[in-house]
Design an enzyme around this catalytic site. Structure first.
Site, PDB file in Angstrom:
ATOM      1  N   GLU A 162       0.843  -1.188   0.000  1.00  0.00           N
ATOM      2  CA  GLU A 162       0.000   0.000   0.000  1.00  0.00           C
ATOM      3  C   GLU A 162       0.881   1.241   0.000  1.00  0.00           C
ATOM      4  O   GLU A 162       1.770   1.383   0.824  1.00  0.00           O
ATOM      5  CB  GLU A 162      -0.904  -0.006   1.238  1.00  0.00           C
ATOM      6  CG  GLU A 162      -1.905   1.134   1.247  1.00  0.00           C
ATOM      7  CD  GLU A 162      -2.892   1.028   2.400  1.00  0.00           C
ATOM      8  OE1 GLU A 162      -3.548   2.038   2.690  1.00  0.00           O
ATOM      9  OE2 GLU A 162      -3.012  -0.051   3.000  1.00  0.00           O
ATOM     10  N   ASN A 205      -2.834  -1.338   8.226  1.00  0.00           N
ATOM     11  CA  ASN A 205      -4.173  -1.879   7.968  1.00  0.00           C
ATOM     12  C   ASN A 205      -4.046  -3.398   8.029  1.00  0.00           C
ATOM     13  O   ASN A 205      -4.035  -4.091   7.021  1.00  0.00           O
ATOM     14  CB  ASN A 205      -4.693  -1.416   6.610  1.00  0.00           C
ATOM     15  CG  ASN A 205      -4.916   0.083   6.579  1.00  0.00           C
ATOM     16  OD1 ASN A 205      -5.413   0.674   7.526  1.00  0.00           O
ATOM     17  ND2 ASN A 205      -4.538   0.725   5.480  1.00  0.00           N
ATOM     18  N   GLU A 286     -10.097   5.336   9.760  1.00  0.00           N
ATOM     19  CA  GLU A 286     -10.369   4.882   8.396  1.00  0.00           C
ATOM     20  C   GLU A 286     -11.028   3.502   8.386  1.00  0.00           C
ATOM     21  O   GLU A 286     -10.713   2.648   7.572  1.00  0.00           O
ATOM     22  CB  GLU A 286      -9.078   4.877   7.570  1.00  0.00           C
ATOM     23  CG  GLU A 286      -8.464   6.254   7.424  1.00  0.00           C
ATOM     24  CD  GLU A 286      -7.233   6.285   6.544  1.00  0.00           C
ATOM     25  OE1 GLU A 286      -7.104   7.212   5.738  1.00  0.00           O
ATOM     26  OE2 GLU A 286      -6.390   5.361   6.672  1.00  0.00           O
ATOM     27  N   ASP A 359      -1.946  14.762   6.609  1.00  0.00           N
ATOM     28  CA  ASP A 359      -1.576  13.448   6.068  1.00  0.00           C
ATOM     29  C   ASP A 359      -0.402  13.560   5.105  1.00  0.00           C
ATOM     30  O   ASP A 359      -0.588  13.460   3.901  1.00  0.00           O
ATOM     31  CB  ASP A 359      -2.778  12.827   5.360  1.00  0.00           C
ATOM     32  CG  ASP A 359      -2.563  11.357   5.005  1.00  0.00           C
ATOM     33  OD1 ASP A 359      -1.548  10.790   5.422  1.00  0.00           O
ATOM     34  OD2 ASP A 359      -3.420  10.789   4.307  1.00  0.00           O
ATOM     35  N   GLU A 381       6.051  10.081  13.149  1.00  0.00           N
ATOM     36  CA  GLU A 381       5.947   9.246  11.958  1.00  0.00           C
ATOM     37  C   GLU A 381       6.154  10.114  10.720  1.00  0.00           C
ATOM     38  O   GLU A 381       5.415  11.070  10.484  1.00  0.00           O
ATOM     39  CB  GLU A 381       4.578   8.566  11.903  1.00  0.00           C
ATOM     40  CG  GLU A 381       4.374   7.662  10.704  1.00  0.00           C
ATOM     41  CD  GLU A 381       2.994   6.995  10.714  1.00  0.00           C
ATOM     42  OE1 GLU A 381       2.610   6.442   9.665  1.00  0.00           O
ATOM     43  OE2 GLU A 381       2.305   7.042  11.751  1.00  0.00           O
ATOM     44  N   GLU A 387       3.940   9.401  -1.109  1.00  0.00           N
ATOM     45  CA  GLU A 387       2.547   9.244  -1.507  1.00  0.00           C
ATOM     46  C   GLU A 387       1.975  10.516  -2.105  1.00  0.00           C
ATOM     47  O   GLU A 387       1.176  10.464  -3.040  1.00  0.00           O
ATOM     48  CB  GLU A 387       1.738   8.813  -0.284  1.00  0.00           C
ATOM     49  CG  GLU A 387       0.248   8.693  -0.515  1.00  0.00           C
ATOM     50  CD  GLU A 387      -0.485   8.325   0.760  1.00  0.00           C
ATOM     51  OE1 GLU A 387      -1.722   8.239   0.703  1.00  0.00           O
ATOM     52  OE2 GLU A 387       0.168   8.139   1.805  1.00  0.00           O
ATOM     53  N   HIS A 503      -3.863  18.555   0.018  1.00  0.00           N
ATOM     54  CA  HIS A 503      -4.753  17.439  -0.313  1.00  0.00           C
ATOM     55  C   HIS A 503      -5.603  17.708  -1.553  1.00  0.00           C
ATOM     56  O   HIS A 503      -6.794  17.366  -1.600  1.00  0.00           O
ATOM     57  CB  HIS A 503      -5.653  17.106   0.877  1.00  0.00           C
ATOM     58  CG  HIS A 503      -5.754  15.628   1.130  1.00  0.00           C
ATOM     59  ND1 HIS A 503      -6.150  14.722   0.170  1.00  0.00           N
ATOM     60  CD2 HIS A 503      -5.512  14.891   2.243  1.00  0.00           C
ATOM     61  CE1 HIS A 503      -6.153  13.506   0.668  1.00  0.00           C
ATOM     62  NE2 HIS A 503      -5.746  13.570   1.939  1.00  0.00           N
ATOM     63  N   TRP A 525     -12.819  13.305   2.419  1.00  0.00           N
ATOM     64  CA  TRP A 525     -12.124  12.622   1.327  1.00  0.00           C
ATOM     65  C   TRP A 525     -12.084  13.487   0.068  1.00  0.00           C
ATOM     66  O   TRP A 525     -11.408  13.127  -0.901  1.00  0.00           O
ATOM     67  CB  TRP A 525     -12.819  11.295   1.013  1.00  0.00           C
ATOM     68  CG  TRP A 525     -12.536  10.205   2.017  1.00  0.00           C
ATOM     69  CD1 TRP A 525     -11.652  10.241   3.047  1.00  0.00           C
ATOM     70  CD2 TRP A 525     -13.169   8.924   2.075  1.00  0.00           C
ATOM     71  NE1 TRP A 525     -11.677   9.055   3.752  1.00  0.00           N
ATOM     72  CE2 TRP A 525     -12.609   8.225   3.180  1.00  0.00           C
ATOM     73  CE3 TRP A 525     -14.151   8.284   1.314  1.00  0.00           C
ATOM     74  CZ2 TRP A 525     -13.000   6.925   3.526  1.00  0.00           C
ATOM     75  CZ3 TRP A 525     -14.537   6.994   1.663  1.00  0.00           C
ATOM     76  CH2 TRP A 525     -13.968   6.323   2.747  1.00  0.00           C
TER      77      TRP A 525
END
Length: 678
Positions: A162, A205, A286, A359, A381, A387, A503, A525
């Protein structure tokens, strides 16, 4: 900001130039190439001896140094040269992993209180020699800033990664435990060379089956391979595992049967892997299960797992949480849920917080939780895999981004770097031969490890170290490539998310521009949620007249963030004619930023073209190809974004800026089902 701390020895080291190899390279050796030095004949290198330990790790350290010296200084017989002695010495004052390197009367001594420290000392000496320093001038006294420096792999057991852009997973679960791919040893060696000492081998996940006995046996084989390199294995745990695979009707963390199940599972893991590091957990985020499903808090869930592990390891509990039913500004939700729990977590729980409150965006403010939970162990983190910064296609050196957040002052007693006890990075490795999809993405893996070891290191030093070891020590090459690297992330911000935009990426793959998306089921989203542009203006009001996200920061820091024009649209909603301190209006400045980003990428490509004499043809061509892609896609980002802003604002572009070559509906119609990392 850190140039003042750069070592003067760089200049001397840069004068030692290795001959350019005519042979093709594929990037597999990363920064551990140990290219022969042009001045090898001027140095007499003696034997390498090991004292005080004969462990597998100590022997690895000795053998690693012997091979490196033979490659860096070829053609020497080892007689009558400067010997290197590795010696483990009892020293209760030395932290785990600390080492010293010092020349002493014709001998270079590497000393440490642990075998892992010897290994780190060897790699540190090799790093200096790989940049061209004379061995008799290397003097180091180092200790890691954080006890836990780990990679988080978002790898699934079927091999899919992912947000992975470098092929499939390097963990071959299908053939484990009977066969451990030799590549895992090379992966562990690379991590050890930059001080990484923990690896989470499966996706946050998580699948519950990763805790079944057959997968524990597979994990044990990986752990046995990682262990000699000073690396502990961790697993992502699915919170609902007692219900999913344990036969229980609940996963309530306060249920005695659930607590007993986790205790038995931890005992099973430690029986198989005595140095098992612990669990990483993504819960109530999520759609993932968690303690809130049972009316319990994050502390209840984390502490239940911490009790099962006891003093044998840690529970790393991610603070990346947001929920569809929560109408609060998404960037506020983690603080709202976690800050009131400060002091409630067990001593072996670490709350892991993303560098920013949203994010992993190209630019966002540091997360307000840093400094706000002084009675809780905290980890930062970072995302090494890009990404939101062009995947592996775009050259974006992330050390300046990492440095920006590490150096940020929290207003609550120091910097972000001083407020955390551990550093985690979302890995960017995969099955591609060069590990990371593109050669320059190796630099982000390297930069993460170096900053996790010492968050005070300047980005310029890290770039120079990596480039000299990976490509060439030639001074002309380094003078050109280091600035290219240092400016690359700013270019991405300009052509993707200037002035605090965030985003605005495409749905699902997060690759190309899609600020127009507004039809997804959950409001947070949709890119429009993060810019709210219309004919009257653009941006999100996060002051006290809006969502008041600024109030989650210390007052003096909130004031600074509110005044930062690079984050203008993050914290403020302003009219298109809003005047910046330069005197330009927002509508004048926005296309200028986009154009500046595109021009910077064109400049990067032009600079790289001049560096062909210093880089082997295969890797030079590969980087050039990716820069060609980046140039085209930076233009696409600029054109599609401006086409949308023009449409919603009802304005023509200011003079001096070229119109997008296509109408807005053309950009909106583009689809990319082949984009990796879906």
């Amino acid at each position: 900001m850190r140039f003042a701390r750069l070592c003067a020895s760089w200049l001397a080291a840069a004068l030692i130039v290795a001959p350019v190899s005519a042979g093709a390279e594929d990037g597999y050796r990363l920064w551990l190439r140990h290219a022969p030095r042009a001045d090898a004949a001027q140095h007499r290198i003696g034997p390498v001896t090991l004292e005080g330990s004969d462990s597998p790790t100590a022997r690895l350290a000795r053998d690693e140094l012997q091979r490196a010296l033979a490659t860096l200084f070829p053609g020497q017989d080892g007689a009558n040269g400067m010997a290197v002695v590795l010696r483990r010495i009892p020293d209760p004052h030395m932290r785990e992993g600390a080492f010293r390197v010092a020349p002493d009367r014709g001998v270079v001594r590497i000393t440490a209180a642990s075998d892992t420290g010897l290994l780190y000392g060897v790699f540190a000496l090799m790093r200096e020699l790989g940049q061209g320093r004379p061995i008799d001038t290397v003097r180091l006294d180092e200790a890691p800033a954080y006890a836990l420096r780990m990679l988080n792999h978002w790898d699934n057991p079927d091999g899919h990664v992912e947000r992975g852009y470098a092929g499939r997973s390097i963990f071959d679960w299908w053939h484990l435990p009977d066969r451990v791919d030799p590549r895992i040893t090379d992966y562990a060696r690379a991590n050890a060379s930059i001080g990484i000492n923990g690896v989470v081998v499966n996706n946050v996940n998580a699948r519950a089956m990763m805790l079944e006995p057959r997968y524990i046996a597979k994990a044990r084989a990986l752990a046995d391979t990682l262990r000699p390199w000073g690396i502990r294995l961790y697993l992502s745990a699915r919170f609902s595992a007692p219900r999913d695979i344990g036969g229980l009707e609940t996963a309530d963390p306060l249920d005695p049967a659930v607590r007993a199940w986790w205790k038995a599972k931890a005992d099973e893991l430690y029986a198989a892997i005595p140095d098992f590091g612990g669990f990483l957990v993504k819960a109530n985020s999520e759609g993932q299960p968690g303690p809130q499903d049972y009316g319990r808090s994050h502390a209840d869930g984390a502490n239940m797992l911490a009790a099962a592990i006891g003093g044998r390891g840690v529970v790393i509990w991610r603070a990346f949480v947001y929920a569809a039913e929560n109408t609060e500004d998404r960037v506020k939700q983690a603080y709202s849920e976690f800050q009131p729990l400060d002091g409630s977590f067990a001593s072996n729980v670490i709350v892991q917080v993303k560098n920013g409150p949203l994010d992993f965006q190209p630019r966002e403010p540091f997360h307000p939780l840093f400094g706000a939970m002084p009675r809780t162990g905290m980890a930062m983190e970072l995302q090494i895999t890009k990404e939101y910064l062009g995947f592996a296609s775009h050259l974006a050196f992330l050390a300046p981004l990492f440095e920006e957040v590490l150096d940020a002052r929290t207003g609550r007693g120091g910097t972000v770097a001083q407020s955390v006890t551990a550093i985690a990075g979302v890995a960017n490795t995969g099955s591609d031969r060069n590990w990371t999809g593109s050669d320059f993405d190796q630099a982000n893996w390297y930069a993460f490890g170096r900053l996790a070891w010492d968050p005070r290191l300047p980005s310029a030093q890290i770039a120079r170290e990596w480039a000299a070891q990976t490509f060439s020590r030639n001074p002309d090459f380094l003078r050109a490539v280091v600035p290219l690297m240092l400016n690359s992330r700013a270019a991405v911000v300009d052509y993707m998310t200037p002035l605090g935009l965030a985003h605005v990426m495409g749905t699902g793959h997060h690759y190309g521009p899609a600020p127009w998306v507004a039809d997804l089921d959950r409001p947070e989203w949709n890119p429009v949620y993060y810019h709210r542009a219309d004919a009257t203006g653009i941006g999100v009001d996060r002051t006290r007249t809006g969502t008041n996200a600024l109030a989650q920061y210390a007052p003096d820091i909130a004031q600074q963030l509110a005044a930062d024009e690079d984050l203008l649209l993050w914290f403020h909603r302003v009219p298109w004619d809003y005047r910046l301190r330069s005197g330009a209006t927002l509508w004048q400045e926005l296309p200028r930023r986009y154009d500046r980003g595109v021009a910077a990428v064109r400049g990067m490509a032009a600079t790289w073209a001049t560096l062909a004499p210093h880089v082997d043809p295969a890797r030079h061509r590969s980087v050039a190809d990716f820069l060609k892609i980046q140039t085209r896609e930076a233009q696409w980002w600029r054109d599609a974004s401006l086409a949308y802003w023009m449409a919603v604002s009802g304005r023509a572009l200011p003079p001096g800026h070229a119109l997008p070559p296509h109408p807005l509906d053309w950009y909106q119609a583009q689809r990319f089902p082949e984009a990796p990392g879906e």
